[in-house]
Write an enzyme that holds these catalytic residues in place. Structure first.
Site, mmCIF file in Angstrom:
data_model
loop_
_atom_site.group_PDB
_atom_site.id
_atom_site.type_symbol
_atom_site.label_atom_id
_atom_site.label_comp_id
_atom_site.label_asym_id
_atom_site.label_seq_id
_atom_site.Cartn_x
_atom_site.Cartn_y
_atom_site.Cartn_z
ATOM 1 N N PHE A 1 0.840 -1.190 0.000
ATOM 2 C CA PHE A 1 0.000 0.000 0.000
ATOM 3 C C PHE A 1 0.883 1.250 0.000
ATOM 4 C CE2 PHE A 1 -2.406 3.227 2.451
ATOM 5 C CZ PHE A 1 -3.552 3.302 1.671
ATOM 6 N N ASN B 1 -2.768 1.847 10.837
ATOM 7 C CA ASN B 1 -3.505 2.287 9.661
ATOM 8 C C ASN B 1 -3.921 1.017 8.915
ATOM 9 O OD1 ASN B 1 -4.635 3.681 7.527
ATOM 10 N ND2 ASN B 1 -2.682 4.128 6.543
ATOM 11 N N PRO B 2 -4.938 0.333 9.428
ATOM 12 C CA PRO B 2 -5.321 -0.965 8.870
ATOM 13 C C PRO B 2 -6.191 -0.790 7.634
ATOM 14 C CG PRO B 2 -6.827 -0.387 10.602
ATOM 15 C CD PRO B 2 -5.826 0.742 10.517
#
Length: 291
Positions: free
Chosen positions: A98, A196-197
């Site tokens: 990500f 920050n899942p």
């Protein structure tokens, strides 16, 4: 795109203009900025040096043309350059991880301020970053808070490879495994837990940019119909890791302005629950203290 009428390589200004026009309307939100970054990458110079750069050679122009074509096809700029800047840290990124967003920098700022206050009080803060991904948050915390013990947890093999590249040189302890169980033996020892899942709701999938869905790893994006499936489990896990009075911070989707803080209220082990907005005024992250 790569030469003028005489066959010579185009000048820098002409390349930037042509690159910007090629990217306009292809999904790039900032075609001029993307073209500039890619040109600097093709020339192997810092953006601040572009104005002083000599005319590009044929090979450099060809490389720039390839980069523009890949960006026009939807590949993120960060994957093409292999890096993303997060606060003051250069983070290595690529397919399988990500891409860190500027919005998350605000959450890290809260954690940095908390950790710095502990250092000033003569303590050595222990910080745990759950679902670290590329390691951007942990890298910033290690870089900005001298003496802090920073731990990061990641399960996905693709992201883990990038986290190792970013965190090992910075002295962060990286744990491979499920954030709901790892790190083991640290219950009640953490001063700060940040995460920050994945939090995007599957119910709103059609509203997400196709470029994001097609290029970035889906497990890092979505978490159930309302986006809160993993956070429902991470909240009690954070409560177990934190000492009394310790700080939790987690990012969430703006649509979860009410439901994300409610996870903490319903858990019953948190106080000073506060939702925060990003620079665009959108609800973005929550902080709370372990009672």
């Amino acid at each position: 795109m790569n030469a003028d009428s005489s066959g010579r390589p185009a000048g820098l200004g002409g390349l930037l203009d042509l690159g910007s026009r090629r990217l306009a309307g292809t999904g790039s939100a900032s075609p001029a900025a993307d073209a500039r970054v890619l040109l600097c990458h093709a020339l192997d110079i810092e953006p601040s040096r572009l104005i002083l750069a000599p005319p590009p050679g044929v090979d450099q122009v060809g490389r720039f043309r390839e980069l523009i074509a890949a960006r026009a096809a939807g590949t993120p700029v960060q994957y093409l350059t292999g890096e993303a800047w997060f606060r003051s840290e250069r983070i290595e990124v690529g397919p399988g991880v990500f891409i860190p967003r500027p919005e998350t920098e605000l959450l890290v700022g809260e954690a940095v301020a908390e950790a710095a206050a502990l250092v000033r009080a003569g303590e050595t803060p222990t910080i745990i970053d759950l679902c670290t991904g590329s390691g951007a948050m942990a890298a910033s915390l290690a870089g900005e808070v001298a003496g802090a013990r920073v731990h990061a947890v990641e399960l996905d093999p693709g992201a883990l490879a990038w986290a190792r590249r970013n965190l090992t040189p910075r002295g962060v302890t990286l744990h491979e495994g499920d954030a709901l169980r790892v790190p083991e033996g640290m219950e009640g020892l953490a001063d700060i837990v940040v995460t920050n899942p994945p939090y995007l709701p599957l119910a709103g999938r059609e509203q997400i940019s196709r470029q994001v869905i097609d290029t970035e790893p889906e497990p890092a994006l979505f978490s159930g119909l309302d986006g809160l499936d993993l956070l429902r489990d991470l909240v009690p896990r954070a409560a177990a890791l934190l000492r009394h009075g310790g700080l939790l911070g987690f990012e969430h989707d703006p649509a979860q302005e009410d439901s994300a803080p409610a996870l903490l209220a319903d858990d019953g082990r948190w106080e000073q629950i506060e939702d925060h907005r990003d620079l665009a005024g959108r609800s973005r992250y929550v902080t709370a203290r372990r009672t």
